[in-house]
Design a protein around this motif. Structure first.
Motif, PDB file in Angstrom:
ATOM      1  N   GLY A 265       0.798  -1.224   0.000  1.00 22.09           N
ATOM      2  CA  GLY A 265       0.000   0.000   0.000  1.00 22.09           C
ATOM      3  C   GLY A 265       0.826   1.267   0.000  1.00 22.09           C
ATOM      4  N   VAL A 266       1.797   1.345  -0.905  1.00 19.27           N
ATOM      5  CA  VAL A 266       2.667   2.522  -1.003  1.00 19.27           C
ATOM      6  C   VAL A 266       2.020   3.559  -1.905  1.00 19.27           C
ATOM      7  CG1 VAL A 266       4.919   3.361  -1.769  1.00 19.27           C
ATOM      8  CG2 VAL A 266       4.731   1.134  -0.624  1.00 19.27           C
ATOM      9  N   LYS A 267       1.892   4.768  -1.407  1.00 17.82           N
ATOM     10  CA  LYS A 267       1.304   5.856  -2.202  1.00 17.82           C
ATOM     11  C   LYS A 267       2.420   6.634  -2.881  1.00 17.82           C
ATOM     12  CE  LYS A 267      -2.719   6.382   0.817  1.00 17.82           C
ATOM     13  NZ  LYS A 267      -3.643   5.770  -0.151  1.00 17.82           N
ATOM     14  N   LEU A 268       2.311   6.770  -4.195  1.00 12.99           N
ATOM     15  CA  LEU A 268       3.269   7.576  -4.949  1.00 12.99           C
ATOM     16  C   LEU A 268       2.818   9.022  -4.905  1.00 12.99           C
ATOM     17  CD1 LEU A 268       5.761   7.738  -6.778  1.00 12.99           C
ATOM     18  CD2 LEU A 268       4.245   7.360  -8.732  1.00 12.99           C
ATOM     19  N   ARG A 269       3.684   9.880  -4.401  1.00 10.80           N
ATOM     20  CA  ARG A 269       3.344  11.293  -4.228  1.00 10.80           C
ATOM     21  C   ARG A 269       4.281  12.186  -5.023  1.00 10.80           C
ATOM     22  NH1 ARG A 269       2.554  11.528   2.376  1.00 10.80           N
ATOM     23  NH2 ARG A 269       0.521  10.500   2.463  1.00 10.80           N
ATOM     24  N   HIS A 270       3.754  13.332  -5.417  1.00 13.85           N
ATOM     25  CA  HIS A 270       4.575  14.352  -6.078  1.00 13.85           C
ATOM     26  C   HIS A 270       3.954  15.716  -5.811  1.00 13.85           C
ATOM     27  CE1 HIS A 270       7.390  16.108  -8.903  1.00 13.85           C
ATOM     28  NE2 HIS A 270       6.400  16.771  -9.453  1.00 13.85           N
ATOM     29  N   GLY A 271       4.770  16.620  -5.287  1.00 14.11           N
ATOM     30  CA  GLY A 271       4.279  17.965  -5.008  1.00 14.11           C
ATOM     31  C   GLY A 271       3.117  17.998  -4.038  1.00 14.11           C
ATOM     32  N   GLY A 272       3.083  17.049  -3.108  1.00 14.76           N
ATOM     33  CA  GLY A 272       2.006  17.014  -2.132  1.00 14.76           C
ATOM     34  C   GLY A 272       0.761  16.284  -2.592  1.00 14.76           C
ATOM     35  N   ASP A 273       0.722  15.871  -3.861  1.00 14.90           N
ATOM     36  CA  ASP A 273      -0.453  15.161  -4.392  1.00 14.90           C
ATOM     37  C   ASP A 273      -0.183  13.658  -4.437  1.00 14.90           C
ATOM     38  OD1 ASP A 273      -1.854  17.543  -4.864  1.00 14.90           O
ATOM     39  OD2 ASP A 273      -0.885  17.803  -6.809  1.00 14.90           O
ATOM     40  N   GLU A 274      -1.227  12.869  -4.149  1.00 13.87           N
ATOM     41  CA  GLU A 274      -1.145  11.426  -4.285  1.00 13.87           C
ATOM     42  C   GLU A 274      -1.524  11.039  -5.705  1.00 13.87           C
ATOM     43  OE1 GLU A 274      -3.454   9.520  -1.294  1.00 13.87           O
ATOM     44  OE2 GLU A 274      -2.282  10.326   0.369  1.00 13.87           O
TER      45      GLU A 274
ATOM     46  N   ILE B 243       9.428   5.512 -11.938  1.00 15.65           N
ATOM     47  CA  ILE B 243      10.082   5.561 -10.626  1.00 15.65           C
ATOM     48  C   ILE B 243      11.392   4.783 -10.611  1.00 15.65           C
ATOM     49  CG2 ILE B 243       7.890   5.903  -9.451  1.00 15.65           C
ATOM     50  CD1 ILE B 243       7.961   3.024  -8.552  1.00 15.65           C
ATOM     51  N   GLN B 244      11.775   4.231 -11.767  1.00 13.80           N
ATOM     52  CA  GLN B 244      13.080   3.616 -11.984  1.00 13.80           C
ATOM     53  C   GLN B 244      13.349   2.439 -11.043  1.00 13.80           C
ATOM     54  OE1 GLN B 244      15.657   7.129 -11.782  1.00 13.80           O
ATOM     55  NE2 GLN B 244      15.639   7.241 -14.001  1.00 13.80           N
ATOM     56  N   VAL B 245      12.411   1.497 -11.002  1.00 15.91           N
ATOM     57  CA  VAL B 245      12.666   0.241 -10.309  1.00 15.91           C
ATOM     58  C   VAL B 245      13.087  -0.804 -11.332  1.00 15.91           C
ATOM     59  CG1 VAL B 245      11.042   0.766  -8.457  1.00 15.91           C
ATOM     60  CG2 VAL B 245      10.244  -0.527 -10.445  1.00 15.91           C
ATOM     61  N   GLU B 246      13.679  -1.888 -10.828  1.00 15.24           N
ATOM     62  CA  GLU B 246      14.319  -2.833 -11.727  1.00 15.24           C
ATOM     63  C   GLU B 246      13.382  -3.877 -12.319  1.00 15.24           C
ATOM     64  OE1 GLU B 246      17.077  -0.614  -9.587  1.00 15.24           O
ATOM     65  OE2 GLU B 246      15.647  -2.003  -8.658  1.00 15.24           O
ATOM     66  N   ALA B 247      12.245  -4.134 -11.688  1.00 15.91           N
ATOM     67  CA  ALA B 247      11.384  -5.215 -12.175  1.00 15.91           C
ATOM     68  C   ALA B 247       9.933  -4.962 -11.782  1.00 15.91           C
ATOM     69  CB  ALA B 247      11.856  -6.571 -11.624  1.00 15.91           C
ATOM     70  N   THR B 248       9.030  -5.690 -12.442  1.00 17.59           N
ATOM     71  CA  THR B 248       7.594  -5.520 -12.224  1.00 17.59           C
ATOM     72  C   THR B 248       6.908  -6.880 -12.188  1.00 17.59           C
ATOM     73  OG1 THR B 248       7.131  -5.387 -14.592  1.00 17.59           O
ATOM     74  CG2 THR B 248       7.550  -3.311 -13.451  1.00 17.59           C
TER      75      THR B 248
ATOM     76  N   VAL C  92       9.645   5.042  -0.044  1.00 19.06           N
ATOM     77  CA  VAL C  92      10.328   3.981  -0.788  1.00 19.06           C
ATOM     78  C   VAL C  92      10.057   4.067  -2.280  1.00 19.06           C
ATOM     79  CG1 VAL C  92      10.149   2.444   1.222  1.00 19.06           C
ATOM     80  CG2 VAL C  92       8.479   2.236  -0.628  1.00 19.06           C
ATOM     81  N   ALA C  93       8.982   4.760  -2.671  1.00 19.26           N
ATOM     82  CA  ALA C  93       8.525   4.693  -4.060  1.00 19.26           C
ATOM     83  C   ALA C  93       9.423   5.445  -5.021  1.00 19.26           C
ATOM     84  CB  ALA C  93       7.089   5.218  -4.167  1.00 19.26           C
ATOM     85  N   ASP C  94       9.844   6.651  -4.666  1.00 22.50           N
ATOM     86  CA  ASP C  94      10.553   7.463  -5.657  1.00 22.50           C
ATOM     87  C   ASP C  94      11.904   7.986  -5.167  1.00 22.50           C
ATOM     88  OD1 ASP C  94       9.540   9.158  -3.771  1.00 22.50           O
ATOM     89  OD2 ASP C  94       8.875  10.696  -5.195  1.00 22.50           O
ATOM     90  N   ARG C  95      12.302   7.659  -3.937  1.00 19.55           N
ATOM     91  CA  ARG C  95      13.599   8.149  -3.443  1.00 19.55           C
ATOM     92  C   ARG C  95      14.230   7.137  -2.502  1.00 19.55           C
ATOM     93  NH1 ARG C  95      11.504  11.223   1.236  1.00 19.55           N
ATOM     94  NH2 ARG C  95       9.261  11.395   0.964  1.00 19.55           N
TER      95      ARG C  95
END
Length: 395
Positions: A37-46, A92-97, A172-175
Motif C-alpha cells: 500500500g505505497v502511495k506515490l506522491r509528487h508535489g504534495g499530491d497522491e 520511478i526507476q525500479v528494476e522489475a515488475t 520507498v517509491a521514488d527516493r
C-alpha cells in the motif's frame, strides 16, 4: 416513482485486500522485504498506489526493487494493468515488475514473459489462497494496523499518526536510498518519542512501538540499498560515503553547492556581507558536524559487509506486524543493534523506549516469526511459483 432497488452487492474491496495480504505473505516467505500500500506522491499530491513494493538483496552487489500490481476481481483488466505497471516502473526507476491477476488468458502470460513481467494468474492465486500456511498468519494486516492508528488519531482529534506512517511508506517509491532512510529515521524518532511519552503497556505505546519498528525497517532497507554503490571500496571510503548520505541525503555535492551559493548571496547582497557569510558557513558546518552520523554509519558498514542489515530490516518489519508485538528486548540481535543505533542517533533513550512496551512473556514471539517464514518458504517450494532459493531468478 419508486427508486429501483439496487440488486448489486456493495463493493467493499475486502477480497482485494485479502489477496494483497496473501501475496505479501508469500513474498515475505520467499525472502523479500515487502511494503504494502505505497502511495506515490509528487508535489504534495497522491498520484497512485503501489500494491506491493519489494526489495531483494541476493548478493553483495545484487540489489533489486520490484513493484507488484494486484487485481483480484471479476474484471481485472489485466492487459491495461500490464501496460500501467511497466510505465510506472520506468517512471520511478525500479528494476522489475509483476502482475497478480484473476485473469486466466494464456496470451497475457506470454505477453508478460516477453516483456519480463512476473505473471501470477488466477490459477496461481487460487493455489496461494488454498494454502493454510499463508492464510493462517500470525501477522496483523495493513487494515488491522490502520484501525489501531485510526483509534489513536481519533483520541487526538487529528490524522497526524496516519499521515506520518503514510509518509514513511511513500518514501520507498521514488527516493529509495539515503533520502528515504532520512525520512524513515525522522519517522522512527517521532514514533519512538511518542511511545516513550505514552502510558507504559497501553494501546498507544504498542502502536507507536510498532510504527517505530516499521520506520527503522524502512531505514535499514534503504541504507542497505545505498551501501551497494560503495560495497567494493575500502572501509574508510564506505564509512565516509554513508556518513555523508546520512547527513545530507541523496546529493551531498548538491547540498555543498547550495551552501556555497547561499554564502555568496549573503556576501554580495547584505550589509557586512563578508563577515556574515563566514559566520553562516562556520555555523552551518558546525551544525552538520554535530550530527552523530559516524556512529550510525559505522553500524551500517559493519552490517552491510554481509546480509545482516537486510535481515534486520526484514526482522523489524516482521516485529511491527506480529499479532503478539515483541518488546525491544525480544528483537533479534541485529534488529536490536540497528534500532538501538537509530535511537542513539535521534537522542531517544534506549531503556525508556524498551520500557514503553513490554508485554507478558506468555507467547514466544520469535517462534511466531520463524513459523511465518518457514510456512511461506515451504509453500513456495511446493506450489512452484518462486522458491526462496531461486527468488533471484524471479523474472
Amino acid at each position: 416513482m419508486n427508486a429501483k432497488p439496487n440488486s448489486e452487492p456493495k463493493k467493499t474491496g475486502k477480497k482485494g485486500f485479502e489477496t494483497e495480504e496473501i501475496v505479501r505473505s508469500y513474498f515475505l516467505g520467499a525472502g523479500f522485504f515487502v511494503v504494502r500500500g505505497v502511495k506515490l506522491r509528487h508535489g504534495g499530491d497522491e498520484l497512485t498506489d503501489i500494491d506491493l513494493w519489494l526489495y531483494e538483496r541476493s548478493a553483495t552487489l545484487a540489489r533489486r526493487r520490484i513493484i507488484i500490481d494486484i487485481k483480484d476481481n471479476a474484471q481485472p483488466k489485466a492487459a491495461e494493468r500490464l501496460f500501467f505497471v511497466k510505465g510506472l516502473a520506468e517512471l520511478i526507476q525500479v528494476e522489475a515488475t509483476g502482475i497478480a491477476t484473476s485473469d486466466t488468458r494464456r496470451s497475457l502470460r506470454e505477453l508478460a514473459r516477453k516483456h519480463n513481467v512476473l505473471w501470477i494468474d488466477n490459477a496461481d492465486l487460487q493455489r496461494l489462497k488454498s494454502s493454510q500456511r499463508l492464510t493462517a498468519s500470525s501477522r496483523l494486516s495493513d487494515e488491522d494496523l490502520g484501525e489501531f492508528i485510526a483509534k489513536i488519531d481519533a483520541s487526538r482529534s487529528s490524522k497526524n499518526v496516519r499521515d506520518a506512517f503514510a509518509s514513511v511508506k511513500s518514501a520507498v517509491a521514488d527516493r529509495f536510498g539515503p533520502s528515504c532512510a532520512n525520512t524513515a529515521i525522522d519517522g522512527a524518532q517521532y514514533f519512538a518519542k511518542t511511545a516513550v511519552e505514552a502510558h507504559p503497556g497501553s494501546l498507544p505505546a504498542q502502536v507507536f512501538t510498532r510504527l517505530a519498528y516499521f520506520s527503522a525497517a524502512i531505514a535499514a532497507a534503504a541504507l542497505d540499498f545505498a551501501s551497494g554503490e560503495s560495497a567494493l571500496r575500502p572501509h574508510h571510503e564506505r564509512l565516509a560515503s554513508l556518513t555523508d548520505a546520512i547527513r545530507f541525503g541523496d546529493d551531498p555535492k548538491g547540498t555543498a553547492e547550495k551552501v556555497r551559493w547561499a554564502k555568496a548571496a549573503i556576501r554580495d547582497y547584505t550589509p557586512n556581507g563578508a563577515s556574515l557569510a563566514e559566520i553562516f558557513h562556520t555555523r552551518f558546518n558546525e551544525a552538520l558536524q554535530s550530527v552523530p552520523a559516524e556512529s550510525l554509519a559505522e553500524i551500517v558498514v559493519k552490517m552491510t559487509n554481509s546480509d545482516r542489515l537486510f535481515n534486520a530490516a526484514r526482522d523489524l518489519e516482521q516485529a511491527a506486524f506480529l499479532i503478539e508485538c515483541p518488546s525491544f528486548d525480544d528483537l533479534t540481535i541485529d534488529s536490536k543493534s540497528f534500532l538501538g543505533a537509530v535511537l542513539d542517533f535521534v537522542a531517544i533513550d534506549r531503556l525508556a523506549f524498551s520500557q514503553a512496551w513490554n508485554p507478558p512473556k506468555h507467547v514466544p514471539t520469535s517462534a511466531s516469526a520463524k513459523e511465518v517464514t518457514t510456512s511461506a518458504s515451504a509453500l513456495s517450494s511446493s506450489e512452484g511459483i518462486v522458491a526462496p532459493a531461486d527468488h533471484g531468478k524471479l523474472l
